[in-house]
Design a protein around this motif. Structure first.
Motif, PDB file in Angstrom:
ATOM      1  N   UNK A   1      15.859 -15.637  16.867  1.00  0.00           N
ATOM      2  CA  UNK A   1      16.735 -14.807  17.690  1.00  0.00           C
ATOM      3  C   UNK A   1      16.099 -13.815  18.733  1.00  0.00           C
ATOM      4  N   UNK A   2      15.386 -12.907  18.171  1.00  0.00           N
ATOM      5  CA  UNK A   2      14.442 -11.811  19.114  1.00  0.00           C
ATOM      6  C   UNK A   2      13.798 -12.545  20.265  1.00  0.00           C
ATOM      7  N   UNK A   3      13.131 -13.651  20.245  1.00  0.00           N
ATOM      8  CA  UNK A   3      12.256 -14.085  21.361  1.00  0.00           C
ATOM      9  C   UNK A   3      13.401 -14.712  22.533  1.00  0.00           C
ATOM     10  N   UNK A   4      14.506 -15.245  21.922  1.00  0.00           N
ATOM     11  CA  UNK A   4      15.267 -15.792  22.839  1.00  0.00           C
ATOM     12  C   UNK A   4      16.119 -14.790  23.480  1.00  0.00           C
ATOM     13  N   UNK A   5      16.169 -13.667  22.859  1.00  0.00           N
ATOM     14  CA  UNK A   5      17.150 -12.902  23.826  1.00  0.00           C
ATOM     15  C   UNK A   5      16.552 -12.148  24.751  1.00  0.00           C
ATOM     16  N   UNK A   6      15.144 -11.970  24.455  1.00  0.00           N
ATOM     17  CA  UNK A   6      14.142 -11.406  25.466  1.00  0.00           C
ATOM     18  C   UNK A   6      14.133 -12.067  26.472  1.00  0.00           C
ATOM     19  N   UNK A   7      13.876 -13.678  26.399  1.00  0.00           N
ATOM     20  CA  UNK A   7      13.726 -14.651  27.523  1.00  0.00           C
ATOM     21  C   UNK A   7      14.864 -14.624  28.274  1.00  0.00           C
ATOM     22  N   UNK A   8      16.125 -14.369  27.671  1.00  0.00           N
ATOM     23  CA  UNK A   8      17.293 -14.481  28.607  1.00  0.00           C
ATOM     24  C   UNK A   8      17.544 -13.143  29.186  1.00  0.00           C
ATOM     25  N   UNK A   9      16.987 -12.018  28.960  1.00  0.00           N
ATOM     26  CA  UNK A   9      17.076 -10.842  29.662  1.00  0.00           C
ATOM     27  C   UNK A   9      16.176 -11.000  31.000  1.00  0.00           C
ATOM     28  N   UNK A  10      15.083 -12.083  30.819  1.00  0.00           N
ATOM     29  CA  UNK A  10      14.212 -11.987  31.988  1.00  0.00           C
ATOM     30  C   UNK A  10      14.648 -12.812  33.103  1.00  0.00           C
ATOM     31  N   UNK A  11      15.774 -13.415  32.964  1.00  0.00           N
ATOM     32  CA  UNK A  11      16.451 -14.401  33.975  1.00  0.00           C
ATOM     33  C   UNK A  11      16.937 -13.649  35.147  1.00  0.00           C
TER      34      UNK A  11
END
Length: 305
Positions: free
Chosen positions: A102-112
């Motif tokens: 959950x947390x890694x995916x949210x961080x990756x989405x925020x970098x888009x």
């Protein structure tokens, strides 16, 4: 096998049975332990929402988000996109990813793109899960006992009654199992709602509204503006009717007041009813022009000798 072995076999069997029936001393002295509810064993539901403003097309960012979710072992629950001219398009995706990602995916989405809003919430459903497990175990035992009694039914009335009871118990068991599967799905796969905004897309309402006094003031001002808008809309809808109907009515009333015939303003004379006898009062005697003073019978004490 010799006769001695045959004779010793029952004794070993009995002794073994007795040994298995008696629990070891260590097991008797060991107290009952509560279930392990540590952090790793708890059932937690993770939910998150994030808004990201991209520099280019939102469709490209949505494609990258789909690849991130698939790589993490998840999938796309829903995909809503709106196109707009001048970079005003938006794309909203609901992603289901494993809880540990959950947390890694949210961080990756925020970098888009440029992150504008993030909201994360958790719900601990450990107690509810443990309660469901216990209720399912008890209900399963009730269903098994009902089936055994159904197999032993000897009369038609007993058979009908037991079939109805078993069907009710099986229905309750299926409902509990459905709740357990729903909780297991929510805890195993977290939900992330990501919204991609184009360069010229407006910020969704509610994301930049602060809480507390300022939030209440802003909400009250918005409500006032909305109420005024409704009132002005109603007045705008009634204005043509007021012009078409109100002006002729006002003109007719004005002309009637201006050119109506004049009426006497005096009050009508009072007329005595027929047969009534008017009251006759005796004439008041005329007062003399000048009357001599009447001497007083009392004499002042100073005049006495």
């Amino acid at each position: 096998m010799s006769a001695a072995d045959k004779a010793a076999a029952p004794e070993r069997a009995d002794g073994g049975a007795v040994a298995e029936a008696q629990p070891p001393a260590a097991a008797q002295d060991k107290p009952a332990q509560a279930p392990d509810l540590s952090v790793d064993q708890r059932s937690i539901i993770y939910r998150g929402s994030i808004s990201v403003r991209v520099k280019d097309d939102v469709n490209a960012a949505a494609g990258q988000a789909s690849g991130i979710a698939t790589t993490a072992g998840g999938f796309i629950g829903s995909d809503n996109r709106t196109s707009g001219s001048g970079g005003s398009g938006t794309a909203t995706l609901m992603l289901r990813v494993p809880a540990d990602k959950f947390a890694p995916v949210v961080d990756q989405l925020s970098k888009l793109g440029s992150e504008e809003h993030r909201e994360i919430s958790t719900e601990d459903v450990t107690e509810e899960t443990v309660d469901l497990d216990a209720r399912i175990t008890v209900q399963q035992a009730r269903v098994d006992s009902g089936r055994r009694l159904l197999a032993q039914a000897k009369t038609l009335n007993d058979l009908v009654m037991l079939e109805k009871e078993v069907a009710t118990r099986e229905s309750d068991l299926a409902s509990l199992q459905a709740k357990k599967r729903r909780l297991a799905d929510l805890t195993a796969l977290s939900t992330i709602t990501v919204t991609f905004l184009g360069p010229a897309a407006p910020t969704p309402a509610g994301e930049d509204n602060p809480g507390g006094f300022l939030g209440g003031l802003a909400a009250g001002w918005d409500a006032l503006l909305a109420s005024l808008k409704v009132v002005l809309t109603v007045l705008g809808a009634l204005l043509p009717w007021l012009i078409v109907i109100g002006l002729p009515v006002w003109a007719a009333f004005y002309l009637y007041r201006r050119f109506r015939p004049n009426r006497a303003t005096g009050r009508p004379a009072l007329v005595a009813p027929a047969g009534a006898v008017p009251a006759v009062y005796p004439p008041h005697p005329p007062m003399p022009a000048s009357a001599p003073p009447v001497p007083s019978k009392q004499t002042d004490e100073t005049d006495k000798p």
